[in-house]
Design a protein around this motif. Sequence first.
Motif, PDB file in Angstrom:
ATOM      1  N   ILE A 188       0.047  18.457  -3.686  1.00 41.88           N
ATOM      2  CA  ILE A 188      -1.057  17.403  -3.625  1.00 41.88           C
ATOM      3  C   ILE A 188       0.374  15.832  -3.704  1.00 41.88           C
ATOM      4  CG2 ILE A 188      -1.454  15.884  -3.999  1.00 41.88           C
ATOM      5  CD1 ILE A 188      -4.199  17.360  -5.523  1.00 41.88           C
TER       6      ILE A 188
ATOM      7  N   PHE B  54       2.996  14.516 -13.523  1.00 40.46           N
ATOM      8  CA  PHE B  54       2.061  15.358 -14.608  1.00 40.46           C
ATOM      9  C   PHE B  54       2.379  16.792 -14.257  1.00 40.46           C
ATOM     10  CE2 PHE B  54      -0.925  11.580 -14.235  1.00 40.46           C
ATOM     11  CZ  PHE B  54      -0.553  11.093 -15.924  1.00 40.46           C
TER      12      PHE B  54
ATOM     13  N   VAL C  16       1.066  14.176  -0.115  1.00 44.95           N
ATOM     14  CA  VAL C  16       1.385  12.771  -0.044  1.00 44.95           C
ATOM     15  C   VAL C  16       2.674  13.033   0.776  1.00 44.95           C
ATOM     16  CG1 VAL C  16       1.702  10.469  -1.360  1.00 44.95           C
ATOM     17  CG2 VAL C  16       0.107  12.492  -2.503  1.00 44.95           C
TER      18      VAL C  16
ATOM     19  N   SER D 165      -7.126  15.364  -6.235  1.00 42.41           N
ATOM     20  CA  SER D 165      -6.452  15.804  -7.039  1.00 42.41           C
ATOM     21  C   SER D 165      -6.857  16.299  -8.738  1.00 42.41           C
ATOM     22  CB  SER D 165      -4.965  14.725  -7.929  1.00 42.41           C
ATOM     23  OG  SER D 165      -4.670  13.711  -6.898  1.00 42.41           O
TER      24      SER D 165
ATOM     25  N   ILE E 168      -9.606   8.177  -3.771  1.00 43.46           N
ATOM     26  CA  ILE E 168      -9.888  10.043  -2.643  1.00 43.46           C
ATOM     27  C   ILE E 168      -8.114  10.292  -2.915  1.00 43.46           C
ATOM     28  CG2 ILE E 168      -9.210  10.898  -0.647  1.00 43.46           C
ATOM     29  CD1 ILE E 168     -10.416   8.862   0.945  1.00 43.46           C
ATOM     30  N   PHE E 169      -7.459  10.167  -3.384  1.00 47.16           N
ATOM     31  CA  PHE E 169      -6.558  10.515  -4.228  1.00 47.16           C
ATOM     32  C   PHE E 169      -6.779  11.084  -5.021  1.00 47.16           C
ATOM     33  CE2 PHE E 169      -2.868  10.136  -6.833  1.00 47.16           C
ATOM     34  CZ  PHE E 169      -1.638  10.919  -5.857  1.00 47.16           C
TER      35      PHE E 169
ATOM     36  N   LEU F  43       2.348  11.336 -10.175  1.00 42.96           N
ATOM     37  CA  LEU F  43       0.997  12.197 -10.320  1.00 42.96           C
ATOM     38  C   LEU F  43       2.589  13.666 -10.146  1.00 42.96           C
ATOM     39  CD1 LEU F  43      -1.460  14.364  -9.731  1.00 42.96           C
ATOM     40  CD2 LEU F  43      -0.822  14.397  -7.516  1.00 42.96           C
TER      41      LEU F  43
ATOM     42  N   ALA G 225       1.738   6.547  -6.903  1.00 46.05           N
ATOM     43  CA  ALA G 225       0.555   7.347  -7.619  1.00 46.05           C
ATOM     44  C   ALA G 225       0.708   8.907  -7.249  1.00 46.05           C
ATOM     45  CB  ALA G 225      -0.765   7.219  -6.496  1.00 46.05           C
ATOM     46  N   GLY G 226       1.264   9.415  -6.231  1.00 47.35           N
ATOM     47  CA  GLY G 226       2.087  10.671  -6.259  1.00 47.35           C
ATOM     48  C   GLY G 226       3.164  10.975  -6.835  1.00 47.35           C
TER      49      GLY G 226
ATOM     50  N   GLN H 229       0.654  -0.890   0.071  1.00 44.09           N
ATOM     51  CA  GLN H 229       0.238   0.155   0.041  1.00 44.09           C
ATOM     52  C   GLN H 229       0.882   0.822  -0.126  1.00 44.09           C
ATOM     53  OE1 GLN H 229      -3.388  -0.187   2.813  1.00 44.09           O
ATOM     54  NE2 GLN H 229      -4.089  -1.747   2.013  1.00 44.09           N
TER      55      GLN H 229
ATOM     56  N   LEU I  81      -8.902  19.380  -6.579  1.00 44.56           N
ATOM     57  CA  LEU I  81      -7.903  20.688  -6.639  1.00 44.56           C
ATOM     58  C   LEU I  81      -6.962  21.573  -8.151  1.00 44.56           C
ATOM     59  CD1 LEU I  81      -6.554  19.683  -2.921  1.00 44.56           C
ATOM     60  CD2 LEU I  81      -8.319  21.374  -3.266  1.00 44.56           C
TER      61      LEU I  81
ATOM     62  N   VAL J 177      -4.551  12.440   1.527  1.00 41.56           N
ATOM     63  CA  VAL J 177      -3.888  11.716   1.201  1.00 41.56           C
ATOM     64  C   VAL J 177      -2.813  11.270   2.717  1.00 41.56           C
ATOM     65  CG1 VAL J 177      -4.030  12.348  -0.476  1.00 41.56           C
ATOM     66  CG2 VAL J 177      -2.279  13.526   0.554  1.00 41.56           C
TER      67      VAL J 177
ATOM     68  N   VAL K 179       2.715   1.952  -3.996  1.00 46.03           N
ATOM     69  CA  VAL K 179       0.748   1.967  -4.414  1.00 46.03           C
ATOM     70  C   VAL K 179       0.504   3.321  -4.129  1.00 46.03           C
ATOM     71  CG1 VAL K 179      -1.029   1.896  -5.057  1.00 46.03           C
ATOM     72  CG2 VAL K 179       0.714  -0.032  -5.002  1.00 46.03           C
ATOM     73  N   MET K 180       0.948   3.815  -3.287  1.00 48.16           N
ATOM     74  CA  MET K 180       0.346   5.181  -2.868  1.00 48.16           C
ATOM     75  C   MET K 180       1.058   6.334  -3.525  1.00 48.16           C
ATOM     76  SD  MET K 180      -2.629   6.343  -2.193  1.00 48.16           S
ATOM     77  CE  MET K 180      -2.842   7.809  -0.960  1.00 48.16           C
TER      78      MET K 180
ATOM     79  N   ILE L 213      -6.861  -0.653  -0.296  1.00 51.41           N
ATOM     80  CA  ILE L 213      -6.164   0.759  -1.668  1.00 51.41           C
ATOM     81  C   ILE L 213      -7.134   0.983  -2.564  1.00 51.41           C
ATOM     82  CG2 ILE L 213      -4.691  -1.155  -2.502  1.00 51.41           C
ATOM     83  CD1 ILE L 213      -2.955   1.353  -1.659  1.00 51.41           C
TER      84      ILE L 213
ATOM     85  N   LEU M 260      -5.247  18.468 -19.776  1.00 50.72           N
ATOM     86  CA  LEU M 260      -3.827  19.458 -19.390  1.00 50.72           C
ATOM     87  C   LEU M 260      -3.473  19.587 -20.940  1.00 50.72           C
ATOM     88  CD1 LEU M 260      -3.596  20.882 -17.188  1.00 50.72           C
ATOM     89  CD2 LEU M 260      -2.784  18.876 -16.908  1.00 50.72           C
TER      90      LEU M 260
ATOM     91  N   TYR N  84      -8.507   4.561  -0.982  1.00 43.20           N
ATOM     92  CA  TYR N  84      -7.349   5.518  -0.620  1.00 43.20           C
ATOM     93  C   TYR N  84      -6.860   6.358  -1.959  1.00 43.20           C
ATOM     94  CZ  TYR N  84      -5.952   3.037   3.684  1.00 43.20           C
ATOM     95  OH  TYR N  84      -6.150   2.144   4.879  1.00 43.20           O
ATOM     96  N   LEU N  85      -6.443   5.157  -2.932  1.00 40.03           N
ATOM     97  CA  LEU N  85      -6.472   6.291  -4.537  1.00 40.03           C
ATOM     98  C   LEU N  85      -7.568   6.785  -5.123  1.00 40.03           C
ATOM     99  CD1 LEU N  85      -4.938   2.947  -5.971  1.00 40.03           C
ATOM    100  CD2 LEU N  85      -3.623   4.929  -5.427  1.00 40.03           C
TER     101      LEU N  85
END
Lengths: 515, 954
Positions: free
Chosen positions: A215, A174, A219, B578, B573-574, A171, A167-168, A160, B581, A226, A163-164, B567, B704, B570-571
């Motif tokens: 964001i 990006f 994280v 993103s 929500i993340f 981002l 993902a951060g 977890q 916002l 987050v 993965v989290m 998970i 974007l 969580y993802l």
Amino acid sequence: MHWIIAPVVLPALLAPIIGFVTRHDIRLSRIASVSGTVLLLAVAIGLALQAAGGETTVYRLGSWPAPFGIVLVLDRLSALMVLLTAALALIVLLHAIATGWDRRGRHFHALFQFQLMGICGAFLTGDIFNLFVFFEVLLIASYGLMIHSGGRERMRAGLQYVVMNLAGSTLFLFALGTLYASTGTLNIADLAAKVPQIPVEEAALVRVAAMLLMIVFAVKAALFPVQFWLPATYSNAPAPVAALFAIMTKVGAYAIIRIHTLAFGPDVASTEGIAATWLFPAAIVTIAIGALGVLGARRLMPLIAFSIVGSMGTLLVAVASFTPEAMTAALYYLVHSTFAAACLFLVADLVMSRRGGDSLTTMPPTAQNGLFAALFFGAAIAMAGMPPLSGFLGKLLVLDAIREPGAMPWAWTAILVGSLFTIVGFARAGSTIFWKSTSLALADEATGGSAPATGDMAIGARPGELTPVMAAIAALALLAVLAGPLAAYLEETSAQIFDREGYISAVLTPEEAAE
Amino acid sequence: MSDGAHFLFLIALLPFVGALVPGVMIRAGRTACASFTAVPTALALILLMTFAPAVLRGEVIQAEIEWLPQLGLSASFFLDGLGFLFATMILGVGLLITLYARFYLSGDDPMGQFYTYLLLFQGAMLGIVISDNILLLLIFWELTSLSSFLLIGYWKHLPEGRQGARMALAVTGSGGLAMIGGMLILGNIVGSYNLTDILAAGDLIRASDWYLPALILILLGAFTKSAQFPFHFWLPHAMAAPTPVSAYLHSATMVKAGVFLMARMWPALAGTDAWFYIVGTTGLITMVLGALIALFKDDLKALLAFSTVSHLGLLTMLLGFGTEAAAVAAVFHIINHLTFKAALFMTAGIVDHEAHTRDIKRLGGLRHLMPVTFVIGTIAALSMAGIPFFNGFLSKEMMLEEASHTKWLDSYYVVPVLATLGALLSVAYSFRFIAHVFLGPVRDDYPHKPHDPPFGMWAAPALLTVLVLLIGILPAVAEPIVTAAASAVTGADLHPHLKIWHGVTPALYMSILAILGGAVLLAIHAPLDRAWIKAPRPEAKTIFDGLVAALAAFARTITEGVHNGAISRYLAIFTVASVGLGAVAFAGGGLSERTRELLPIPPVIAVGWLMLIVATVSVVLMHRARFRALVLIGIIGLSISAGFAYLSAPDLALTQISVETVTIMLLLLALHFLPKETPRESPMGLKLRDGLIAIAAGGGVGGLVYAFLLRDIDTISDYHIANSYEGGGGTNVVNVILVDFRGYDTYGEIIVLGIAGLIIYALMQALLEGPAARRLRNVDYSQDRSRDRHPLMMVVVTRLLMPIAIMVGIYIFLRGHNQPGGGFVAGLVIAIALLMQYMASGFAWTQARQRIEYHAMIGFGVVIAGLTGAGAWVFGLPFLTSGYTYVHLPPIEEFELATAMLFDLGVFLTVLGAVMLMLYSLSRIARYAGSADVNVEAMDYDPSERQSDAEEAR
């Protein structure tokens, strides 16, 4: 003059050597790892002294001029963070060695050094893409440390975590793409120079970049919404690793402090209303989540983990004011909460390894119950922000610095009520583990079937195991006693943080012209 | 700083330093431990007494050291009449308690710990009363909460002790936190946290808009500490502590801290209606309520506890009146309450210690068995009742006098009537204490036959009763200290005269009424008691425990509900955060004019694009069949590579293709050990939700990208293109960026790759040493296996390909600086060449022929890259500064040598090592899982042996 890159290169060279040459001999690995960390600490002290004068030292990698190459920037803030990292690392490393954690899996020391490299690199870089690279380094190394020695729950939490954070990272990419597409640069100083020039009518893209970056940093800093990865990660990581991770959340906080004052500061029209507006409520909710988590915890490790969530909230509430006074308070709190969190995990490790788990249930007391209770008490009052350790001063500084009428009631209520919950939560946990256990011992004696504590429970902590914890508590005490000089340094630090022109000219003025 | 003022620091420090002593001295025995505990206290008291003449003259002694000037916090102390009074009480009673506890504590109790806590607490209390900085005061304030927590929970094996300690901490701690807020506001109003400044700025404070919030917050702190209604409930539960603690905390110190604070802040905060109604009323209610409950408590200590609550209410009320005369009465009563209440607690402790019970209903008749204790207890109780010639009478008279002319709202009767009622109840429970414990017939059913304790135990209360009588008969002896303290409280120059006879005043009538009424109440106590027990009344502890439990349960529900370990949530929500916002941020600004036109789409590209879309959608639809999904992902990767190639990015295309190939191959190998199908876990609604979120995120990113692709901007890449050849010595800008301009990034990234290799290795080790290994061994893989696992053709072709692939790899590596290629791609290409051998000929066969250690490769790679970078230091240049030169070695054409290539070699080695280490880890698992039939030959069917097989068959 090359010292500034030493905190990165030193562990980066040491780690592969440990990983390859000394991998079959734990003692050799330990010697190499400890010497490396001591050296790192020495370098960090040197750098801090160098930065204390107020000069911003710029190191142009590959001799390329900024903003075209990558630069390292040493100012008071980065020096402070590197020093904090090194000091914490030494404490944690000694604990891991003394308790034998380092031999419960492979490559602990190599990963540990890589982790230090990643953290120091993130603090020293003056380039936002390079920051991304070091985020990757510290993420992957921390993942390795987090799942050190394996186990079902740990692997699950580790997944977890990674993965989290991946993902951060995505981002982050990006955001960097957007940022580059809207400013054409990656150098932080250059960003600081260019972003304010973008008129609001054309700022949509850079605003998105600023927001996404926040964001991403959130994280890392475990900020609502987050923060989900943190409690499970910290509570399932090996305790010394969790202690080291105390600095990892600070990387996120550092990045916000750095980027969202320099490039997207609250006074920058084009990105107005991004950092200050959203950071504050998120931090308030984070405090609440931390406080509730502490109060409702069933196990000791999550309890500590949630107290860290709460402390990150407090720290970022102060940051969200974006004033020099509040930043001073935030930095003090940052230093304090790093040691406090680490200290808690280390104490918890000593207790848990003897109790055979961290559930908050009554068990017969372990050896040295009184000593552990005292250490836990010290660490807990530091975290909960009670005197005489530095937590109380940190809390006072933060409260005192938040003066804006719109923010004050919220911030004060959150911090003070959060403190109360934390105090009650720690008191409940401590009284169950250390006090209630003694009633079991008495009951045993009464029934005559007194089974003396056996196995791990009966083994007292050796001096080597106690020294790191005591060092952490001593650090917290020192932070309180020397609060005045430290705050003076931090005041200058936050003045420097808000001195955008100074940073820009230090980085962007060509070396020849500067000389 | 006046002469000797720095001794104030010493006084403040002594208890804390002294706290280290008992823990050590306990090894020398209990008496030695107690004696050494007394030393710092006695020393501090002696030092304090040296200030007595000056303070009684009305001087203020000040000393200051800067601590945290940024905050306005300094270690500054001052000693005026009020501080002096309290400091004397704290240290004096501290000494008596030290003596008393020596005899009270049993051999089983860890005495060293007790004295340590006691000294810590004493230090904290002392700090409160001599702090000249309200932040410093707050620190000591919180310290009293903490150290009293330790003291109350001293008998940690008893649930009452633990719960009482936690309750006290929660209540006084929360008050302390409120007070932090109040004090900060106060400091904000005045512009200083210096107490002296604040006390001088009373008018400014009272006129401020922030006065009321500050007042309420500070009073919350004072009320919780001094157990004022409705926060009074913690105090009786704190009685679970050993009696010396109760005697100390609840007569002289802890609970008086709140009273002290109100007295201290009197010049700054008192004198307004808000002050009068909040403080006065709270005090009045507490006084009556406490006395009422005390009357019906059978536990001696509980009786005294509620009596303490009542007397604290009395003090609070007096301070709340806000008049100078009331302040004098309050100061005087603080002294008197201390003397009789400490003595009473100790008496209760003696009774408990001797008779092994504190239950009044099981006592009585002790007069004959414990004459000394009887005398002490009676004197103290009579003083508590307010009988003439005992000191309690004097201050109670003054209180009644003040009450008699205090108007509450418009009523002249409320305060006097209730005050009299309070006094009356106080008389009743005091008489009950004497009558039901000491008087009456001797019983024969005490749990333990009581007798008087040794001298050491009754010496302390006896001394206090001497004071009770002394002040009671000759009140003038207390005049100097009361004068000094009351002047300090009010800030005015007061000269009160303390005397027994005030003439026939309303107070006298009220007093007489109280004593008579009290006696009557005692006479009818038995029926009243029955009625009381029957009457329903809220039990504070149940409410408090319920509240805490409910709060904890609520916290648990929220926490575990939110952090449920899913998970996917969580993802989600993340992602929502993103996108949301990001949209908000986007809306806050505008877009510049677009500067680029959309290009026409050639048909080939359209087809490629379509393929990409179809493949992606297919992955979404078919991701449960993992093999198929992998193949589809391969298609996506290839399409993207083609896209790169089309968009003139050959380097990216090369890299993408090789990364894609390696990844897919490794994934295929890994999938061998994993379930081939993904189970269905999400219900339809969840899928829909996730789908929408994914579409929003994808749409956001797409939008974007669309937005910024249409807009030109000046970037730093122009510089890179311009300087690539001249500065970096290479014509391939991408490679020069990778190894030179941004070589530091590459350095970081190869380290990431190397770490990943190490982690996979460590993970594999953990896996094979853990319980999972057993499962791995028992899985039956025969179902999946093709009969022809290592096909002849494939083995032969891969062998042939091997040298060619290696050549290509070296070629790509060498030309990297000027043409598409470089160490990264080269490493991957060679890794693919090796991978093919593994796939074709099997792990065991290949491994046996593979002699380079992958750890070493990673290690060397990272070190070479690092050392190449550090090599620049030799020339005094920054890390990673590159150099290049052109070399002519006949018969080869002139070629370039660049340090960047050495760096690239590091990249190459790390990439290769990491990939191979991953492969090796997988192969370890494979061999572990199928060790029974691992192949040692490259091919399942060796054609050379076929002949003999055929012959045998024949």
